[in-house]
Enzyme design. Structure first.
Site, PDB file in Angstrom:
ATOM      1  CG  ASP A 169      -1.801  -1.249   1.290  1.00 16.86           C
ATOM      2  OD1 ASP A 169      -1.536  -2.213   0.553  1.00 16.86           O
ATOM      3  OD2 ASP A 169      -2.742  -1.268   2.105  1.00 16.86           O
ATOM      4  CD  GLU A 227      -0.138  -5.750   8.755  1.00 19.69           C
ATOM      5  OE1 GLU A 227      -0.345  -5.201   9.856  1.00 19.69           O
ATOM      6  OE2 GLU A 227      -0.661  -5.348   7.693  1.00 19.69           O
TER       7      GLU A 227
HETATM    8  C1  GLC Z   1      -2.448  -4.503   4.028  1.00 16.14           C
HETATM    9  C2  GLC Z   1      -1.442  -5.055   3.025  1.00 16.14           C
HETATM   10  C3  GLC Z   1      -2.155  -5.895   1.988  1.00 16.14           C
HETATM   11  C4  GLC Z   1      -2.976  -6.957   2.690  1.00 16.14           C
HETATM   12  C5  GLC Z   1      -3.922  -6.346   3.736  1.00 16.14           C
HETATM   13  C6  GLC Z   1      -4.621  -7.383   4.604  1.00 16.14           C
HETATM   14  O1  GLC Z   1      -3.344  -3.641   3.400  1.00 16.14           O
HETATM   15  O2  GLC Z   1      -0.732  -4.010   2.429  1.00 16.14           O
HETATM   16  O3  GLC Z   1      -1.245  -6.485   1.110  1.00 16.14           O
HETATM   17  O4  GLC Z   1      -3.718  -7.689   1.773  1.00 16.14           O
HETATM   18  O5  GLC Z   1      -3.187  -5.535   4.609  1.00 16.14           O
HETATM   19  O6  GLC Z   1      -3.676  -8.168   5.247  1.00 16.14           O
END
Ligand code: GLC
Length: 422
Positions: A160, A395
């Site tokens: 993102d 994460e």
């Molecule tokens: C964040 C990440 C994306 C992922 C999402 C849910 O937005 O950048 O890649 O799919 O989280 O984990």
């Protein structure tokens, strides 16, 4: 560790889909679900198939597989269905989803699961839907008829707030956007999330798309963010090949897919490879310029099989092992930082600006193996497992000391640990 990872997946299980993280991500995300299905497949095949089926239930009538499927759950997550307003599109499905897509990992994962557990009936069931998603990408998102596809929002890249997007975001004027309240900083420290400046532009783009009723022609014509992303195209190429292999399994005619593959092969290196830098750079289609920013995404063509052995050698020696860029050293103890260490604004705890992500490591690990870099691959796997056993299934991680960041009990980290350890 496998038991602990299963416990994370079970804890995030909502019955017919799995949340990426317990609080931060309370719905179903597209590429997360593919990875979660892979993890589940090792201990519960029916549940793995259900995960993929639930994701496919969110498919739009034009073929787009959206980046989030809400499944009717009310949460404090923003943007919510009321914000997306997908019902303005004649292609919207009957359930709530977002209005953009994500990297098409699903065919790759389905092939992997099929080759391990032999599930031809499910392949037969999912094939037409995967085919229509890929067709939509090649037909509706090939903005310059190059065989390469475009993304129209940073969230479509899955990375993102990557430094790759900053210059384009900086050029967007979000005036006129109504006030909104962010939901992503309730559960995660604000210093580990995107800056307000960038977040406002993420939302501005969604507002633009909903005002055009998600008409792809209008979006391609108007979106100030229109990019050929190395990651997205590398994944799509590999996914097309895997979809072709799945089609062969069930006796489908795959000549259309063959055409997509050939066009991508003809265009990929010409567009993305920078021979001076020895790197792959994304291309800003709107402003017709290369995005000369080095991030971990430059290694993705290894995973796709789209780079030559000579190019691979340059990627590894001049970048992956280079002390200034991606090498582990006194400061950085774990591979692979999501952005080059010498990048201005490198931030080892902020989202995609520097931390280690398990998914990126897993993709690059497979690429390294395919190109014969077994020592580097083993190191990357070892670093990933070390991070998860030290700090849990987070994460992302600070590459300097392994501190866990972002969401806790993060599903794809757990799923990929299961894959590695199985
Ligand atoms: C964040 C990440 C994306 C992922 C999402 C849910 O937005 O950048 O890649 O799919 O989280 O984990």
């Amino acid at each position: 560790m496998i038991e602990a990872a299963k416990d994370v997946l079970r804890g995030n299980d909502m019955g017919d889909f799995t949340k990426p993280g317990p609080n931060q991500y309370p719905h179903q995300w597209n590429w997360d679900s593919a990875l979660i299905a892979l993890g589940l497949s090792f201990f519960d095949i029916p549940r793995a198939l259900l995960e993929m089926r639930s994701l496919l239930n969110g498919q739009w009538l034009n073929g787009m597989l959206p980046h989030v499927v809400y499944h009717g759950h009310e949460t404090d997550y923003f943007p919510n269905p009321g914000f997306w307003k997908i019902e303005t599109s004649r292609y919207a499905p009957s359930i709530h989803t977002s209005g953009i897509t994500q990297p098409p990992l699903l065919a790759i994962i389905l092939r992997k699961i099929h080759e391990t557990f032999n599930i031809p009936d499910f392949v037969r069931e999912a094939f037409p839907q995967l085919m229509s998603w890929h067709r939509w990408l090649h037909d509706d998102r090939d903005a310059d008829n190059s065989g390469l596809v475009c993304i129209v929002h940073p969230w479509e890249s899955g990375t993102d707030d990557s430094p790759r997007w900053l210059e384009i975001l900086g050029g967007i004027d979000p005036s006129g956007l109504e006030a909104f309240a962010r939901g992503d900083t309730h559960y995660v420290d604000v210093d580990e999330r995107p800056y307000p400046h960038d977040y406002q532009r993420f939302i501005y783009l969604i507002d633009l798309f909903r005002r055009s009723a998600y008409d792809q022609g209008t979006i391609i014509a108007d979106s100030p963010f229109l990019v050929q992303d190395v990651l997205f195209n590398a994944i799509l190429y590999r996914a097309d090949k895997d979809l072709q292999a799945l089609g062969d399994v069930i006796g489908e005619d795959t000549s259309v897919i063959e055409g997509w593959i050939r066009r991508m092969e003809a265009g990929f290196n010409r567009r993305f490879w920078d021979d001076d830098a020895g790197l792959y750079y994304d291309f800003d289609v709107r402003h017709q310029r290369k995005i000369q920013i080095s991030t971990g995404i430059t290694f993705l063509p290894l995973f796709a099989g789209l780079t030559s052995p000579e190019q691979a050698e340059r990627l590894i020696h001049e970048h992956y092992q280079h002390p200034k860029h991606y090498a582990v050293d006194n400061q950085v103890k774990y591979h692979l930082t999501s952005a080059s260490k010498d990048l201005q604004g490198w931030d080892p705890r902020r989202y995609w600006r520097g931390p280690v992500w398990i998914l990126l490591n897993w993709l690059v690990y497979h690429g390294l193996l395919d190109y014969g870099y077994t020592r580097e691959a083993a190191g990357l796997c070892a670093d990933s497992l070390a991070l998860m056993s030290k700090s849990g299934f987070r994460e992302y991680y600070d590459p300097r000391d392994g501190t866990g960041c972002g969401s806790e009990r993060f599903s794809w980290s757990a799923a990929l640990a299961i894959d590695w350890l199985s």
